[in-house]
Design a protein around this motif. Structure first.
Motif, PDB file in Angstrom:
ATOM      1  N   ASP A   5       2.018  29.545 -29.980  1.00  0.00           N
ATOM      2  CA  ASP A   5       0.926  29.720 -29.024  1.00  0.00           C
ATOM      3  C   ASP A   5       0.809  28.509 -28.097  1.00  0.00           C
ATOM      4  N   THR A   6       0.982  27.322 -28.675  1.00  0.00           N
ATOM      5  CA  THR A   6       0.909  26.107 -27.867  1.00  0.00           C
ATOM      6  C   THR A   6       2.007  26.082 -26.811  1.00  0.00           C
ATOM      7  N   LEU A   7       3.227  26.439 -27.231  1.00  0.00           N
ATOM      8  CA  LEU A   7       4.345  26.477 -26.298  1.00  0.00           C
ATOM      9  C   LEU A   7       4.110  27.513 -25.206  1.00  0.00           C
ATOM     10  N   ALA A   8       3.653  28.697 -25.597  1.00  0.00           N
ATOM     11  CA  ALA A   8       3.399  29.745 -24.617  1.00  0.00           C
ATOM     12  C   ALA A   8       2.349  29.306 -23.605  1.00  0.00           C
ATOM     13  N   SER A   9       1.300  28.647 -24.089  1.00  0.00           N
ATOM     14  CA  SER A   9       0.243  28.167 -23.196  1.00  0.00           C
ATOM     15  C   SER A   9       0.779  27.102 -22.240  1.00  0.00           C
ATOM     16  N   SER A  10       1.615  26.196 -22.764  1.00  0.00           N
ATOM     17  CA  SER A  10       2.187  25.137 -21.926  1.00  0.00           C
ATOM     18  C   SER A  10       3.095  25.716 -20.849  1.00  0.00           C
ATOM     19  N   LEU A  11       3.942  26.680 -21.232  1.00  0.00           N
ATOM     20  CA  LEU A  11       4.848  27.298 -20.267  1.00  0.00           C
ATOM     21  C   LEU A  11       4.090  28.072 -19.199  1.00  0.00           C
ATOM     22  N   ALA A  12       3.010  28.736 -19.594  1.00  0.00           N
ATOM     23  CA  ALA A  12       2.205  29.475 -18.625  1.00  0.00           C
ATOM     24  C   ALA A  12       1.585  28.519 -17.609  1.00  0.00           C
ATOM     25  N   HIS A  13       1.070  27.388 -18.103  1.00  0.00           N
ATOM     26  CA  HIS A  13       0.482  26.383 -17.203  1.00  0.00           C
ATOM     27  C   HIS A  13       1.530  25.825 -16.248  1.00  0.00           C
ATOM     28  N   VAL A  14       2.706  25.497 -16.789  1.00  0.00           N
ATOM     29  CA  VAL A  14       3.773  24.936 -15.975  1.00  0.00           C
ATOM     30  C   VAL A  14       4.240  25.936 -14.919  1.00  0.00           C
ATOM     31  N   ARG A  16       2.574  28.369 -13.519  1.00  0.00           N
ATOM     32  CA  ARG A  16       1.560  28.473 -12.455  1.00  0.00           C
ATOM     33  C   ARG A  16       1.636  27.265 -11.525  1.00  0.00           C
ATOM     34  N   ASP A  17       1.847  26.091 -12.106  1.00  0.00           N
ATOM     35  CA  ASP A  17       1.924  24.877 -11.293  1.00  0.00           C
ATOM     36  C   ASP A  17       3.143  24.912 -10.376  1.00  0.00           C
ATOM     37  N   LEU A  18       4.282  25.366 -10.893  1.00  0.00           N
ATOM     38  CA  LEU A  18       5.490  25.443 -10.070  1.00  0.00           C
ATOM     39  C   LEU A  18       5.304  26.411  -8.909  1.00  0.00           C
ATOM     40  N   LEU A  19       4.725  27.560  -9.185  1.00  0.00           N
ATOM     41  CA  LEU A  19       4.537  28.575  -8.145  1.00  0.00           C
ATOM     42  C   LEU A  19       3.482  28.164  -7.122  1.00  0.00           C
ATOM     43  N   ALA A  20       2.646  27.184  -7.471  1.00  0.00           N
ATOM     44  CA  ALA A  20       1.577  26.747  -6.558  1.00  0.00           C
ATOM     45  C   ALA A  20       2.051  25.707  -5.555  1.00  0.00           C
ATOM     46  N   GLN A  21       3.288  25.227  -5.701  1.00  0.00           N
ATOM     47  CA  GLN A  21       3.772  24.168  -4.810  1.00  0.00           C
ATOM     48  C   GLN A  21       4.007  24.709  -3.398  1.00  0.00           C
ATOM     49  N   SER A  22       3.870  23.825  -2.412  1.00  0.00           N
ATOM     50  CA  SER A  22       3.893  24.241  -1.008  1.00  0.00           C
ATOM     51  C   SER A  22       5.285  24.259  -0.387  1.00  0.00           C
ATOM     52  N   SER A  23       6.291  23.752  -1.092  1.00  0.00           N
ATOM     53  CA  SER A  23       7.643  23.716  -0.540  1.00  0.00           C
ATOM     54  C   SER A  23       8.660  23.720  -1.670  1.00  0.00           C
ATOM     55  N   ALA A  24       9.917  23.976  -1.308  1.00  0.00           N
ATOM     56  CA  ALA A  24      10.985  23.951  -2.306  1.00  0.00           C
ATOM     57  C   ALA A  24      11.149  22.544  -2.875  1.00  0.00           C
ATOM     58  N   GLN A  25      11.048  21.521  -2.032  1.00  0.00           N
ATOM     59  CA  GLN A  25      11.197  20.148  -2.524  1.00  0.00           C
ATOM     60  C   GLN A  25      10.082  19.784  -3.491  1.00  0.00           C
ATOM     61  N   ALA A  26       8.863  20.179  -3.179  1.00  0.00           N
ATOM     62  CA  ALA A  26       7.748  19.918  -4.098  1.00  0.00           C
ATOM     63  C   ALA A  26       7.973  20.623  -5.432  1.00  0.00           C
ATOM     64  N   THR A  27       8.538  21.823  -5.380  1.00  0.00           N
ATOM     65  CA  THR A  27       8.857  22.551  -6.606  1.00  0.00           C
ATOM     66  C   THR A  27       9.901  21.806  -7.417  1.00  0.00           C
ATOM     67  N   LEU A  28      10.937  21.296  -6.749  1.00  0.00           N
ATOM     68  CA  LEU A  28      11.972  20.521  -7.433  1.00  0.00           C
ATOM     69  C   LEU A  28      11.380  19.295  -8.120  1.00  0.00           C
ATOM     70  N   TRP A 150      16.016  25.965 -22.613  1.00  0.00           N
ATOM     71  CA  TRP A 150      16.596  27.197 -22.063  1.00  0.00           C
ATOM     72  C   TRP A 150      15.504  28.089 -21.471  1.00  0.00           C
ATOM     73  N   ILE A 151      14.371  28.202 -22.173  1.00  0.00           N
ATOM     74  CA  ILE A 151      13.261  29.026 -21.663  1.00  0.00           C
ATOM     75  C   ILE A 151      12.707  28.418 -20.376  1.00  0.00           C
ATOM     76  N   PHE A 152      12.500  27.097 -20.393  1.00  0.00           N
ATOM     77  CA  PHE A 152      11.938  26.441 -19.217  1.00  0.00           C
ATOM     78  C   PHE A 152      12.883  26.526 -18.029  1.00  0.00           C
ATOM     79  N   ALA A 153      14.192  26.409 -18.268  1.00  0.00           N
ATOM     80  CA  ALA A 153      15.157  26.511 -17.178  1.00  0.00           C
ATOM     81  C   ALA A 153      15.057  27.859 -16.486  1.00  0.00           C
ATOM     82  N   SER A 154      14.786  28.918 -17.246  1.00  0.00           N
ATOM     83  CA  SER A 154      14.616  30.251 -16.660  1.00  0.00           C
ATOM     84  C   SER A 154      13.385  30.298 -15.770  1.00  0.00           C
ATOM     85  N   HIS A 155      12.282  29.715 -16.240  1.00  0.00           N
ATOM     86  CA  HIS A 155      11.062  29.653 -15.426  1.00  0.00           C
ATOM     87  C   HIS A 155      11.299  28.820 -14.166  1.00  0.00           C
TER      88      HIS A 155
END
Length: 229
Positions: A5-14, A16-28, A150-155
């Protein structure tokens, strides 16, 4: 809350944060930051991306990651480049005992890199590059580190692909707006049809070895088609 559950919650937060970035460089930049925070044993992180038939290093958490990428580029060998080019996933438990990259391994040890792990970044449509993790100590990465990585790389790959698509769409919209405005000016200035105005823009772009959008911007700035002074 258990570990899953902790991992799932952390990945969900991450995610959302990645998708909220304003540019590809900010995402990187966020991808490498979150990798260090999320994956056990990871002290530094870097990204290698496939671009124009080669690889580039657009984001890293430290200068030694940049130096590691430079060393691999100079030597033509190394785990990060293998992961990006060949789609391999790798784990180096002890760089002092590593013999797969005989020229790179000594350079890595000089940089204080004791172990590494990396994952190919890809979507169903495109290969993007590799996510590379570094540790100051040997045997730092566990099986859990590999699974979470591996899971995070997919996200991360999906977030980066989405950011790139957004930038491409924005560029396309801006280009159409610039060309449309220029065509209106050409139509009025040269007393021509809408179709012929676009033809004039194309010819000007060809004559001066520039893009149609660049020709359009000259028209909107000067009120005239490009010409030599």
């Amino acid at each position: 809350m258990d570990d899953v559950d902790t991992l799932a919650s952390s990945l969900a937060h991450v995610s959302r944060d990645l998708l909220a970035q304003s540019s590809a460089q900010a995402t990187l930049n966020k991808i490498v930051e979150h990798t260090v925070e999320l994956i056990d044993g990871c002290d530094d992180c870097g990204l290698l991306l496939m671009r124009a038939g080669g690889v580039e290093s657009p984001a890293q958490t430290s200068d030694r990651v940049r130096k590691s990428d430079q060393a691999q580029a100079e030597l033509g060998e190394g785990p990060c480049f293998d992961a990006a080019r060949e789609g391999t996933t790798y784990r180096v438990d002890d760089m002092a005992a590593e013999d797969r990259w005989p020229r790179y391994a000594p350079r890595a040890r000089e940089l204080g890199i004791a172990s590494m792990m990396g994952f190919q970044l890809f979507t169903s449509e495109d290969t993007l590059g590799a996510l590379n993790l570094y540790s100051n100590r040997a045997n730092a990465f566990t099986e859990r580190s590999r699974q979470v990585g591996w899971i995070f790389a997919s996200h991360a790959a999906m977030a980066l692909s989405t950011a790139r698509m957004g930038e491409q769409l924005e560029t396309t919209v801006e280009t159409r707006r610039d060309i449309g405005e220029a065509m209106g000016i050409v139509t009025e200035q040269y007393r021509t049809t809408h179709e012929d105005a676009f033809g004039l823009l194309q010819k000007s772009a060809q004559d001066y070895a520039i893009t149609v959008r660049e020709a359009a911007r000259i028209v909107t700035r000067t009120g005239e088609l490009p010409r030599r002074d």
